[in-house]
Scaffold this motif. Structure first.
Motif, PDB file in Angstrom:
ATOM      1  N   PHE A  80       0.813  -1.402  -0.199  1.00 21.29           N
ATOM      2  CA  PHE A  80       0.134  -0.120  -0.123  1.00 21.29           C
ATOM      3  C   PHE A  80       0.806   1.194  -0.081  1.00 21.29           C
ATOM      4  N   TYR A  81       2.038   1.201   0.791  1.00 26.52           N
ATOM      5  CA  TYR A  81       2.798   2.365   1.071  1.00 26.52           C
ATOM      6  C   TYR A  81       3.492   2.945  -0.310  1.00 26.52           C
ATOM      7  N   ALA A  82       4.086   1.604  -0.752  1.00 30.04           N
ATOM      8  CA  ALA A  82       4.965   1.698  -2.105  1.00 30.04           C
ATOM      9  C   ALA A  82       4.070   2.208  -3.177  1.00 30.04           C
ATOM     10  N   ILE A  83       2.765   1.599  -3.247  1.00 30.32           N
ATOM     11  CA  ILE A  83       1.924   2.090  -4.459  1.00 30.32           C
ATOM     12  C   ILE A  83       1.731   3.522  -4.435  1.00 30.32           C
ATOM     13  N   VAL A  84       1.337   3.991  -2.980  1.00 21.06           N
ATOM     14  CA  VAL A  84       0.626   5.245  -3.014  1.00 21.06           C
ATOM     15  C   VAL A  84       2.113   6.074  -3.197  1.00 21.06           C
ATOM     16  N   ASN A  85       3.075   6.192  -2.593  1.00 25.03           N
ATOM     17  CA  ASN A  85       4.294   6.842  -2.562  1.00 25.03           C
ATOM     18  C   ASN A  85       4.868   6.944  -3.974  1.00 25.03           C
ATOM     19  N   ASN A  86       4.998   5.821  -4.610  1.00 23.58           N
ATOM     20  CA  ASN A  86       5.772   5.980  -6.036  1.00 23.58           C
ATOM     21  C   ASN A  86       4.821   6.356  -7.099  1.00 23.58           C
ATOM     22  N   VAL A  87       3.335   6.059  -7.138  1.00 22.79           N
ATOM     23  CA  VAL A  87       2.489   6.490  -8.092  1.00 22.79           C
ATOM     24  C   VAL A  87       2.431   8.045  -8.010  1.00 22.79           C
ATOM     25  N   ALA A  88       2.224   8.398  -6.623  1.00 26.27           N
ATOM     26  CA  ALA A  88       2.225   9.811  -6.706  1.00 26.27           C
ATOM     27  C   ALA A  88       3.554  10.464  -7.391  1.00 26.27           C
TER      28      ALA A  88
END
Length: 385
Positions: free
Chosen positions: A273-281
């Motif tokens: 969850f954290y990886a997707i949110v931060n990297n997509v942002a």
């Protein structure tokens, strides 16, 4: 109301059901259960059951001391209601506008009251002590944490509870060791971009587009990151951005819930969850802030305690269907060996589920709830030496 010590469950049941109706008519929200707490205190005191002083603001602890030495166990019931406007035809429907026992907690603590009355009559024959926990704030406010932080259950060797289930026939008990109810986790994500005129998007960094991309990619946690045999839910339930039609905002927010049945799966989901949110942002040249909080940990029943309780029950036990709903009882199980059961409270094909304004938990459930608490307590005291 005073119930004589010579009365049986059959004798006291009409009075307990009458109390349930009174409590149902006057529900109180989490951490606001002042009248409910005072009423329970008065009832227990009239039966000669001492209330133990605690630092709890609402909710209470009482104790039945057995006539012989033995372990200390706890029986737990929750007492709070929900911000739901009742829409049933019950003659004892809620008199408090916008508040309802839509989860059946009035059934739980009425059952515990009945069990307390019967166990108190038999205390001379009990080998050990029974703590009666009427817990506040199960729905909201982390009542379980309050209880543990204020050392209400220190020294308890085992804890038992149940939740009514309107999808099961009245009185049917569903119980198993291991998983039963999911862990409940809440997330709130704020995507920070740069606002601009709606006609000049190149002048800013649109957080709505970034948030939409993030939300879409979060679904791959279930479809591509978790084991297909592990039950996982990732649900975005609220999205908010902007104030008018021709301006791109500088931020967008979305929130929702994650449900899992084990800490290992939770850790995996949270990491992805954290990886997707931060990297997509970052791919949209924006940043994101994540607020992740625990609503309830997974219910995971202790093998030994569950076996002792199940063997002591006189009614047959069925295998429960796992549910993605959460329960604060898991907070206790993280520190105290315990078990938690479902007891059928309706069973009609069209019965409204928990948290529904049309929910009806039938009075007959209380008889089974009393038996469950009484038989569990006796079995644990007899087998935990």
């Amino acid at each position: 109301m005073t119930i004589l010590t010579t009365k049986t469950k059959t004798d006291i049941l009409p009075e307990i059901i009458h109390l349930r109706h009174q409590f149902h008519q006057h529900p109180e929200l989490s951490n606001q259960e002042f009248e409910t707490t005072n009423r329970i205190k008065d009832i227990l005191s009239s039966w000669g059951i001492p209330v133990v002083p605690t630092e709890l603001t609402t909710g209470l602890l009482a104790e039945i001391k057995g006539g012989q030495p033995g372990p200390t166990i706890a029986l737990r019931a929750d007492i709070d209601a929900l911000p739901v406007d009742e829409q049933t035809d019950l003659p004892f429907r809620s008199a408090n506008a916008g508040v309802m026992h839509a989860c059946g907690h009035d059934i739980h603590f009425s059952s515990l009251l009945g069990a307390a009355n019967l166990l108190n009559q038999q205390k001379a024959d009990l080998a050990g002590d029974i703590r009666l926990l009427f817990q506040p704030a199960e729905e909201a406010g982390h009542g379980g944490d309050q209880v543990l932080e204020k050392h209400v259950l220190d020294g308890v060797a085992a804890i038992v509870g149940f939740h009514n289930n309107p999808n099961l026939p009245v009185g049917q008990i569903a119980l198993q060791a291991g998983p039963l109810m999911a862990g409940c986790y809440r997330f709130l994500v704020t995507v920070h971009g740069a606002g601009s005129h709606g006609a000049r998007p190149e002048k800013g960094h649109d957080p709505i587009v970034a948030a939409a991309a993030i939300i879409s990619q979060l679904q791959t946690i279930v479809s591509r990151s978790s084991n297909p045999f592990d039950a996982v839910v990732v649900s975005v339930t609220k999205v908010s951005a902007g104030k008018t039609w021709n301006v791109l905002p500088d931020k967008a927010t979305f929130e929702g819930t994650v449900r899992t049945f084990s800490d290992e799966v939770t850790d995996l989901v949270k990491e992805r969850f954290y990886a997707i949110v931060n990297n997509v942002a970052a791919a949209y040249d924006e940043t994101a802030a994540i607020d992740w909080s625990v609503g309830a940990y997974p219910i995971h029943n202790d093998q030994r305690i569950t076996q002792i309780v199940a063997q002591g029950l006189k009614e047959p036990v069925v295998k429960p269907e796992l549910t993605m709903t959460g329960e604060d009882f898991a907070t206790f199980e993280a520190q105290i060996p315990g078990t938690f059961a479902f007891i059928g409270s309706n069973g009609a094909p069209d019965a409204a589920d928990l948290h529904d304004p049309h929910f009806v938990g039938k009075d007959a459930t209380i008889s089974a709830g009393i038996d469950y608490f009484v038989q569990s307590a006796k079995s644990l005291l007899a087998n935990l030496h």
